[in-house]
Design a protein around this motif. Structure first.
Motif, PDB file in Angstrom:
ATOM      1  N   UNK A   1       8.471  -0.526   2.266  1.00 36.13           N
ATOM      2  CA  UNK A   1       7.846  -0.015   1.087  1.00 36.13           C
ATOM      3  C   UNK A   1       7.654  -0.260  -0.645  1.00 36.13           C
ATOM      4  N   UNK A   2       7.544  -1.091  -1.009  1.00 33.09           N
ATOM      5  CA  UNK A   2       7.934  -1.877  -2.378  1.00 33.09           C
ATOM      6  C   UNK A   2       5.837  -1.367  -2.980  1.00 33.09           C
ATOM      7  N   UNK A   3       4.898  -0.939  -2.429  1.00 33.20           N
ATOM      8  CA  UNK A   3       3.090  -1.060  -2.876  1.00 33.20           C
ATOM      9  C   UNK A   3       3.156   0.388  -3.242  1.00 33.20           C
ATOM     10  N   UNK A   4       2.479   0.543  -4.708  1.00 29.84           N
ATOM     11  CA  UNK A   4       3.354   2.126  -4.724  1.00 29.84           C
ATOM     12  C   UNK A   4       2.464   3.418  -3.425  1.00 29.84           C
ATOM     13  N   UNK A   5       3.311   4.287  -3.725  1.00 26.75           N
ATOM     14  CA  UNK A   5       3.313   5.026  -3.022  1.00 26.75           C
ATOM     15  C   UNK A   5       2.933   6.476  -3.559  1.00 26.75           C
ATOM     16  N   UNK A   6       2.670   7.188  -2.395  1.00 29.42           N
ATOM     17  CA  UNK A   6       2.920   9.106  -3.159  1.00 29.42           C
ATOM     18  C   UNK A   6       3.705   9.374  -4.431  1.00 29.42           C
TER      19      UNK A   6
END
Length: 605
Positions: A169-174
């Motif tokens: 995952x490239x979508x911003x994560x924690x």
């Protein structure tokens, strides 16, 4: 309309903000442009949609912002990141950032045109899965940025012959030191690696080098962090049910379906992505997944299937394929859901490809056994292949199999170091010969000894050692062979593309099979010996006479093998065996796999 958009209003430049929070009592826009005060920019409710909006003049690229949402049920407001935010700050507060996505000058027109013309059913698909933060790091353990990794990754993947990369995952994560599946910013590439334009550069450059880009997409769940989607307006707006650390989307709510479909289309539109891989689909499809009796409610027919999720997946794939018919939708679903890769008009879910996790688990279990015991589990080889033909499968060796506690790909193999490498070369050769597209997680291609951890780089220094370098060369040659031989892929999902010669020799742990092609004479014969004992004068049935050239041998010295084989090929004799009119008298190398093709003259290759 939703999110933050730089715009002009009545000749005044600024930004338009809009957020869906239908059950909120009040919403204010807060940010570093108003000292995070909630009395400066109150937003206006559009009652017919539940959307709060506001135009703020004099806003340009860069400011941080959140929505302060006052619930009807709680005294304390909640500060929420923008669900449609195009960028998110790094750090614990995870505020959204106003950015302009327009303005990047794409140079991948050639790739995009070719992609539209490529027949997906026949095209080679060999995927290199990687985690951007740990594929390669600087000496101070700092991860590479999007622009820093672009050329290094493109050179490496191109040299090894892969057709695509799949980015975890490239979508911003924690957390940067995580797998990436706890998505906070669904529309924002992770800011720790650079800006949205930097990520566009990464995709653009990979495309210019002829490499497609697939993203892992987390539409099955989202985390319960305070800044995210959970209890967004004081109610369960996006979620259906909660677990300890994550929520399940409410796929029956039209606005939630739109949010996820918008997001999928967004990555194809703005970032030229070539495919999405949806993981953990079982948690979507089954109401009782991960729950005990009393924690779930049956559907209206009394079953455990999540009818809303099924409808959402069908609608998702219909929308994606209508707008972008040249992209791939891939699903990981381990329960054997029927017709996952069949069109929706036939009752399927509409995905293009599906991970074959059953094949993977069975084969890894077989290969991890000491060869002395493999004869008792010989049916595992035949069983897995028989199911590989059934449903547009991708054969994966993914990140899940090399996490702490599971061992690296090399570490799973039995025996001394030489046997471990020989086993792994044999495993990869068998995987490439088996019907289905291919996926391999980073590090497995050269035999990283360590289990994968997101906070450390792959051990690239291992390539200084001959066995590791030889394994990498074997993977490179497999990819080259896969892309160049029609029989390796043309009829992957057709019974005419695979035929056992002999899968019953459990006593010697040897299997042989033929991969067929559309053109007669393009077939390939695979013979694998799954024991460390060389087999001399081993006879294998062949459909025709003449010379059969040995095209691949995993035991060749350049791969780190012992050099046993058939000196470039053998002549077929008119001695029937295995139901074939001819046969080959072969030397089978220990823990090795051979590939032959009819035609050509005798002598050394």
């Amino acid at each position: 309309r939703l999110g933050a958009h730089l715009a002009d209003q009545d000749g005044v430049g600024g930004a338009y903000f809009a957020v869906w929070a239908p059950n909120a009592r009040r919403v204010s826009l807060i940010g570093d442009f108003n000292e995070w005060r909630d009395d400066v920019h109150p937003m206006q409710l559009q009652p017919e949609t539940g959307v709060w909006d506001l135009f703020v003049p004099a806003i340009s690229d860069g400011p941080l912002y959140k929505y302060r949402i006052f619930s009807r049920h709680e005294d304390r407001p909640a500060d929420k990141a923008d669900p449609y935010g195009f960028a998110v700050e790094t750090g614990s507060q995870m505020a959204s950032r106003v950015v302009r996505l327009e303005g990047y000058d794409w140079a991948d027109a050639g790739w995009m045109t070719t992609r539209m013309e490529r027949p997906a059913a026949d095209a080679p698909l060999s995927i290199y899965e990687l985690h951007l933060g740990s594929w390669m790091r600087w000496d101070d353990n700092r991860p590479l940025t999007y622009r820093e990794i672009a050329h290094k990754l493109a050179d490496y993947v191109h040299d090894l012959g892969y057709t695509h990369v799949e980015l975890m995952p490239v979508a911003e994560h924690l957390s940067g030191e995580s797998w990436g599946y706890q998505t906070l910013g669904y529309f924002a590439p992770a800011g720790r690696f650079g800006t949205p334009h930097d990520f566009m550069y990464l995709v653009d450059y990979l495309h210019q080098r002829g490499i497609g880009v697939i993203l892992d997409w987390t539409a099955a769940h989202f985390p319960s962090g305070a800044h995210g989607l959970g209890s967004f307006d004081g109610t369960s707006l996006y979620e259906l049910a909660s677990a300890v650390d994550k929520f399940v989307f409410n796929y029956g709510r039209p606005e939630v379906r739109d949010f996820l479909i918008d997001n999928a289309l967004f990555w194809f539109d703005r970032y030229h992505i070539d495919g999405l891989r949806l993981g953990s689909a079982a948690s979507m499809l089954y109401l009782d997944y991960g729950r005990t009796d009393g924690e779930w409610i049956p559907n209206r027919f009394g079953g455990r299937e999540n009818l809303d999720a099924i409808g959402f997946l069908r609608l998702l794939n219909e929308r994606v394929h209508a707008d972008y018919p040249d992209v791939m939708m891939i699903v990981e679903e381990a329960t054997g859901w029927p017709m996952a890769t069949r069109p929706t008009y036939l009752g399927g879910l509409g995905f293009d490809f599906r991970w074959n996790t059953g094949w993977m688990s069975g084969l890894l279990d077989y290969m991890s056994k000491d060869p002395i015991y493999r004869s008792y589990h010989h049916n595992c080889l035949a069983f897995g292949v028989s199911h590989a033909i059934e449903g547009n499968f991708i054969l994966p060796f993914p990140h899940d199999e090399v996490v702490p506690g599971k061992g690296s790909m090399l570490g799973k193999m039995p025996g001394d170091d030489w046997q471990k490498f020989a086993n792994l070369r044999l495993l990869y050769g068998f995987m490439f010969g088996t019907p289905g597209r291919k996926l391999m997680f980073m590090g497995g291609e050269f035999g990283d000894w360590a289990e994968w951890r997101p906070e450390r780089s792959l051990d690239w220094k291992l390539l200084e050692f001959p066995l590791h370098f030889g394994l990498q060369r074997w993977v490179r040659d497999l990819n080259t062979f896969y892309r160049g031989q029609p029989a390796m892929r043309e009829l992957d999902y057709n019974n005419a593309g695979f035929e056992w010669v002999d899968c019953s020799d459990s006593g010697r742990s040897v299997v042989s099979f033929i991969r067929g092609a559309k053109e007669t004479g393009d077939g390939l014969l695979f013979v694998g010996n799954f024991t460390p004992v060389p087999r001399h004068n081993y006879r294998v049935g062949a459909p025709q006479g003449g010379f059969w050239r040995e095209l691949l041998n995993s035991d060749a010295p350049l791969y780190g093998g012992s050099g046993q084989g058939n000196i470039g090929g053998v002549e077929a004799n008119p001695l029937p065996i295995h139901g074939r009119p001819y046969s080959l008298n072969l030397t089978l190398p220990p823990l090795g796999i051979l590939v032959f093709r009819p035609g050509g003259s005798g002598g050394a290759a």
